[in-house]
Motif scaffolding. Sequence first.
Motif, mmCIF file in Angstrom:
data_model
loop_
_atom_site.group_PDB
_atom_site.id
_atom_site.type_symbol
_atom_site.label_atom_id
_atom_site.label_comp_id
_atom_site.label_asym_id
_atom_site.label_seq_id
_atom_site.Cartn_x
_atom_site.Cartn_y
_atom_site.Cartn_z
ATOM 1 N N VAL A 231 0.864 -1.181 0.000
ATOM 2 C CA VAL A 231 0.000 0.000 0.000
ATOM 3 C C VAL A 231 0.897 1.226 0.000
ATOM 4 O O VAL A 231 1.936 1.249 0.669
ATOM 5 N N ALA A 232 0.523 2.246 -0.774
ATOM 6 C CA ALA A 232 1.276 3.496 -0.790
ATOM 7 C C ALA A 232 0.333 4.661 -0.524
ATOM 8 O O ALA A 232 -0.870 4.579 -0.795
ATOM 9 N N LEU A 233 0.893 5.732 0.035
ATOM 10 C CA LEU A 233 0.132 6.957 0.282
ATOM 11 C C LEU A 233 0.929 8.129 -0.259
ATOM 12 O O LEU A 233 2.061 8.375 0.164
ATOM 13 N N PHE A 234 0.356 8.852 -1.222
ATOM 14 C CA PHE A 234 0.967 10.061 -1.757
ATOM 15 C C PHE A 234 0.496 11.263 -0.948
ATOM 16 O O PHE A 234 -0.699 11.509 -0.822
ATOM 17 N N CYS A 235 1.454 12.014 -0.401
ATOM 18 C CA CYS A 235 1.166 13.286 0.249
ATOM 19 C C CYS A 235 1.638 14.407 -0.671
ATOM 20 O O CYS A 235 2.426 14.191 -1.590
ATOM 21 N N GLU A 236 1.188 15.630 -0.412
ATOM 22 C CA GLU A 236 1.549 16.718 -1.315
ATOM 23 C C GLU A 236 2.958 17.245 -1.060
ATOM 24 O O GLU A 236 3.622 17.707 -1.989
ATOM 25 N N GLY A 237 3.426 17.196 0.194
ATOM 26 C CA GLY A 237 4.742 17.731 0.499
ATOM 27 C C GLY A 237 5.498 16.860 1.472
ATOM 28 O O GLY A 237 4.962 15.931 2.075
ATOM 29 N N GLU A 238 6.787 17.196 1.652
ATOM 30 C CA GLU A 238 7.663 16.372 2.485
ATOM 31 C C GLU A 238 7.256 16.376 3.953
ATOM 32 O O GLU A 238 7.304 15.321 4.602
ATOM 33 N N PHE A 239 6.888 17.515 4.506
ATOM 34 C CA PHE A 239 6.548 17.561 5.926
ATOM 35 C C PHE A 239 5.273 16.773 6.224
ATOM 36 O O PHE A 239 5.165 16.096 7.247
ATOM 37 N N ASP A 240 4.302 16.850 5.327
ATOM 38 C CA ASP A 240 3.111 16.011 5.487
ATOM 39 C C ASP A 240 3.489 14.528 5.407
ATOM 40 O O ASP A 240 2.975 13.700 6.162
#
Length: 345
Positions: A231-240
């Motif tokens: 499973v993968a999760l894409f976040c918008e930025g590095e800190f998130d």
Amino acid sequence: MSIREPKDEDVVDTQRLKENCDLRRLVEQDLGPAPLRGGRAYLWKCPFHHEQKGFSLAVWANGYRCFGACDTSGDALDWLNQYRRLSFVEALRVLGEPVENAMSSERKTLKPPAEPPEWDWQHAAERIVSLAEETLWSEAGEPALNYLTGRGLTTRTIRSARLGYIPGDFREWRRIEGLDVPCGISIPWFAADALWAVKVRRAYGTPKYQQVKGGNTNGLYGADRLAVHEVALFCEGEFDALLARQEAGDLAAIVTLSSATATLSSRWYDELTRCHTILVAYDRDSAGEKGAKRLLSLSPRFHSIQPAYGKDITDFYLKGGDVYSWISDALTETQPVPEKFPHAP
């Protein structure tokens, strides 16, 4: 429903690909070592009808069949379609077909394969990363460290990510190790045994993020974790991404392209073919919506999710949100459901 066979205009020799693949090895990657072996067939509990007793799924080098309730059968392409939920093009990549030979609209959405910067740049940039790390944990780095912990990041997360600090006015650039370096909080991008880029979060100004000159912006932050997750999760930025990894890193490989406008490279898309579910948690704004739609167009395995409140994951967390439960609930809602076959009860 079986995966489609190629049409006359397709340029892929699927028969050759299937003959060169030992399906038993492929199934072992998904179900683990075979509990039983009978001659040329390996036997497993059938995942398509959630078998509890017996081992009715027989897998040979060139095909599989369930001799139990669902009576499903197929070849390597069918397995990748039915179990991993891959599209035809995605399945071809798993079997070793170069992306340029797999004719698909995906090519319009993906960037060409990306390569890391030259070794000389990486060597110099790694020294900059080390210097910035030391500075962050010194008296000079106290304001930057307070900013990071104020975003919910623990000192363990900060150290593990090798975050650092380049002191100076937000408009300044410094010459370090022969490279031009913006001042601010440094974020190194390591993946596939290489340093792809060093991003810097400036205190003020637009754009908020700059990078050490010479880095490659076509990396995927957190890509190495794809090797150990389905499973993968894409976040918008590095800190998130770091916050989500800190709170729920055992649930998924947390990755980011660094912004909603960035486009995924075919190199990293190939790494994602082993993931049966890919969540996209971009910011709650127009840019985030457009970026999420771009990823969702690649495959039905991508699913857009957003926290119940807040503009992004960090905002949600700082307002008391439970990141682990949110992601866990999202996975429960988006897990692939086995197909119902004609012979299933």
